[in-house]
Design an enzyme around this catalytic site. Structure first.
Site, PDB file in Angstrom:
ATOM      1  N   HIS A 276       0.867  -1.182   0.000  1.00 14.07           N
ATOM      2  CA  HIS A 276       0.000   0.000   0.000  1.00 14.07           C
ATOM      3  C   HIS A 276       0.906   1.235   0.000  1.00 14.07           C
ATOM      4  O   HIS A 276       2.149   1.102  -0.018  1.00 14.07           O
ATOM      5  CB  HIS A 276      -0.944  -0.014   1.211  1.00 14.07           C
ATOM      6  CG  HIS A 276      -0.251  -0.283   2.513  1.00 14.07           C
ATOM      7  ND1 HIS A 276       0.629   0.603   3.078  1.00 14.07           N
ATOM      8  CD2 HIS A 276      -0.277  -1.360   3.350  1.00 14.07           C
ATOM      9  CE1 HIS A 276       1.086   0.110   4.213  1.00 14.07           C
ATOM     10  NE2 HIS A 276       0.562  -1.091   4.400  1.00 14.07           N
TER      11      HIS A 276
ATOM     12  N   HIS B  71       3.976   1.385   2.388  1.00 13.91           N
ATOM     13  CA  HIS B  71       5.180   0.699   1.891  1.00 13.91           C
ATOM     14  C   HIS B  71       5.861   1.560   0.817  1.00 13.91           C
ATOM     15  O   HIS B  71       7.084   1.696   0.799  1.00 13.91           O
ATOM     16  CB  HIS B  71       4.816  -0.630   1.234  1.00 13.91           C
ATOM     17  CG  HIS B  71       4.235  -1.661   2.147  1.00 13.91           C
ATOM     18  ND1 HIS B  71       2.932  -2.086   2.051  1.00 13.91           N
ATOM     19  CD2 HIS B  71       4.774  -2.362   3.170  1.00 13.91           C
ATOM     20  CE1 HIS B  71       2.698  -3.020   2.960  1.00 13.91           C
ATOM     21  NE2 HIS B  71       3.797  -3.204   3.660  1.00 13.91           N
TER      22      HIS B  71
ATOM     23  N   GLN C  18       7.582 -15.490  12.210  1.00 15.17           N
ATOM     24  CA  GLN C  18       7.100 -14.402  13.066  1.00 15.17           C
ATOM     25  C   GLN C  18       5.595 -14.490  13.356  1.00 15.17           C
ATOM     26  O   GLN C  18       5.044 -13.629  14.030  1.00 15.17           O
ATOM     27  CB  GLN C  18       7.459 -13.040  12.487  1.00 15.17           C
ATOM     28  CG  GLN C  18       6.669 -12.626  11.251  1.00 15.17           C
ATOM     29  CD  GLN C  18       7.220 -11.357  10.636  1.00 15.17           C
ATOM     30  OE1 GLN C  18       8.323 -11.331  10.120  1.00 15.17           O
ATOM     31  NE2 GLN C  18       6.443 -10.275  10.715  1.00 15.17           N
TER      32      GLN C  18
ATOM     33  N   GLY D 233       8.956   1.222   9.076  1.00 13.01           N
ATOM     34  CA  GLY D 233       7.899   2.174   9.421  1.00 13.01           C
ATOM     35  C   GLY D 233       7.710   2.336  10.924  1.00 13.01           C
ATOM     36  O   GLY D 233       7.816   1.370  11.679  1.00 13.01           O
ATOM     37  N   GLU D 234       7.396   3.555  11.318  1.00 14.77           N
ATOM     38  CA  GLU D 234       7.068   3.822  12.736  1.00 14.77           C
ATOM     39  C   GLU D 234       5.725   3.218  13.116  1.00 14.77           C
ATOM     40  O   GLU D 234       5.395   3.133  14.287  1.00 14.77           O
ATOM     41  CB  GLU D 234       7.040   5.335  12.999  1.00 14.77           C
ATOM     42  CG  GLU D 234       8.403   5.957  12.965  1.00 14.77           C
ATOM     43  CD  GLU D 234       8.383   7.435  13.301  1.00 14.77           C
ATOM     44  OE1 GLU D 234       7.279   8.030  13.335  1.00 14.77           O
ATOM     45  OE2 GLU D 234       9.473   7.993  13.521  1.00 14.77           O
ATOM     46  N   LYS D 235       4.947   2.833  12.125  1.00 12.27           N
ATOM     47  CA  LYS D 235       3.674   2.151  12.429  1.00 12.27           C
ATOM     48  C   LYS D 235       3.955   0.950  13.327  1.00 12.27           C
ATOM     49  O   LYS D 235       3.203   0.649  14.243  1.00 12.27           O
ATOM     50  CB  LYS D 235       3.021   1.743  11.124  1.00 12.27           C
ATOM     51  CG  LYS D 235       2.244   0.475  11.196  1.00 12.27           C
ATOM     52  CD  LYS D 235       0.827   0.674  10.790  1.00 12.27           C
ATOM     53  CE  LYS D 235      -0.025  -0.524  11.098  1.00 12.27           C
ATOM     54  NZ  LYS D 235       0.600  -1.806  10.843  1.00 12.27           N
ATOM     55  N   ASP D 236       5.056   0.235  13.026  1.00 11.08           N
ATOM     56  CA  ASP D 236       5.485  -0.902  13.851  1.00 11.08           C
ATOM     57  C   ASP D 236       6.653  -0.418  14.704  1.00 11.08           C
ATOM     58  O   ASP D 236       7.795  -0.838  14.516  1.00 11.08           O
ATOM     59  CB  ASP D 236       5.887  -2.064  12.941  1.00 11.08           C
ATOM     60  CG  ASP D 236       4.746  -2.468  12.025  1.00 11.08           C
ATOM     61  OD1 ASP D 236       3.815  -3.099  12.502  1.00 11.08           O
ATOM     62  OD2 ASP D 236       4.776  -2.091  10.830  1.00 11.08           O
TER      63      ASP D 236
ATOM     64  N   ARG E  40      -3.531  -5.517   6.439  1.00 10.54           N
ATOM     65  CA  ARG E  40      -4.646  -6.170   7.142  1.00 10.54           C
ATOM     66  C   ARG E  40      -5.956  -5.400   6.990  1.00 10.54           C
ATOM     67  O   ARG E  40      -7.029  -5.984   7.178  1.00 10.54           O
ATOM     68  CB  ARG E  40      -4.331  -6.310   8.625  1.00 10.54           C
ATOM     69  CG  ARG E  40      -3.291  -7.364   8.926  1.00 10.54           C
ATOM     70  CD  ARG E  40      -3.263  -7.665  10.408  1.00 10.54           C
ATOM     71  NE  ARG E  40      -2.551  -8.901  10.687  1.00 10.54           N
ATOM     72  CZ  ARG E  40      -1.249  -8.985  10.916  1.00 10.54           C
ATOM     73  NH1 ARG E  40      -0.511  -7.899  10.906  1.00 10.54           N
ATOM     74  NH2 ARG E  40      -0.674 -10.143  11.153  1.00 10.54           N
TER      75      ARG E  40
END
Ligand code: AMP
Length: 279
Positions: free
Chosen positions: A32, A35, A59, A147-150, A187
């Site tokens: 998306h 990324h 994972q 990414g700062e998302k994770d 997701r």
């Protein structure tokens, strides 16, 4: 540019241009704009960009989650090459990355892997650490983009790189969001259109929490965030934590230092995570 299905072929290609700086963006595919923003940054800072697409089995602590993970390799290749024609795309098989099966050495992440995501997905970060180590060894990038998302993952990769003394700079990149504020995620595709819209409440609440934290202690803010989610029958929060940005240790009040609010919420059995800098 061809797509590389074998690590040896990718290595051969990378060795043709030794001396060029290599930027690396590891992904699990179903790409998306979040990324693509990492690829954009990598392309602006390096001579060569490698994007890997690999849904890493080690994972996933839940086999259903692994099976249901969305995949669209042809679409991903198209999305990358449409904008970044020179990108090297690496799509390995599991046996290539894990020739000895799924066994790998565990790393002591000094507790960074035991809280939040690590607490609810046991073994998750050991699997992330393993695959990133294997991929780094193949790609040998100068810079790698996450990414700062994770955010917890980003910290763990920084720790891993320092611990292994790898000559790689880890670059954290801001979270891209859908128009309603929902953090972009592969997701999200599994949500119904109505739930996807409703899920904007996650970011609305995180943003409100930033205001609350100016005048309230962490515990009170966490309760208000939980209450905001629990008012909606479709939302099932798994954790709501306020933690130090470096150590991930719990924080009690704003003056304790730079900290973030981290949440994981289930909506329609889809697990969504997000975080925000509070101070
Ligand atoms: P994934 O494919 O989910 O493993 O993500 C690959 C990389 O993209 C990771 O470094 C993620 O943190 C990053 N990423 C995922 N979603 C976003 C987003 N919404 N904005 C920015 N980066 C993201």
């Amino acid at each position: 540019m061809p797509v590389f299905r074998h690590s040896k072929a990718l290595r051969t290609e990378l060795e043709k241009s030794s001396g060029a700086s290599v930027g690396f963006v590891p992904t699990m595919g179903f790409l998306h704009d979040g990324h693509l923003s990492l690829i954009e940054k990598a392309a602006s800072e390096n001579d060569t960009v490698v994007v890997s697409i690999f849904v890493n089995p080690t994972q996933f602590n839940n086999s259903e989650d692994l099976e249901k993970y969305p995949r669209d390799v042809a679409g991903d290749i198209e999305k990358i090459h449409r904008k970044y024609a020179n990108t090297l795309i690496f799509i390995p098989e599991t046996e290539d990355l894990y020739p000895n099966g799924a066994s790998f050495e565990k790393i002591d992440f000094q507790g960074l892997d035991q809280v939040m995501e690590g607490r609810f997905r046991p073994g998750h970060f050991q699997g992330v650490g393993a695959v990133v180590q294997i991929l780094f060894d193949i790609v040998r990038p100068n810079l790698a983009y996450f990414g700062e998302k994770d955010f917890q993952q980003l910290l763990i990769i920084k720790y891993l790189t320092a611990y292994l003394k790898l000559p790689i700079r880890i670059i954290g990149c801001p979270t891209l969001r859908e128009p309603n504020g929902l953090a972009m995620s592969s997701r999200n595709e599994r949500l119904s259109p109505a739930a996807r819209l409703q899920a904007g409440l996650i970011y609305d609440t995180l943003s409100q929490a930033k205001d609350w934290f100016r005048t309230m202690p962490a515990e009170a803010v966490k309760s208000l965030v939980n209450q905001a989610f629990e008012r909606h029958p479709a939302f099932h929060p798994e954790y709501v934590e306020i933690a130090d940005e470096q150590t991930l240790k719990p924080v009690r009040k704003a003056s304790d230092g730079r900290c973030r609010l981290f949440v994981a919420v289930f909506i329609e059995h889809v697990r969504l995570i997000d975080n925000i800098l509070l101070n």
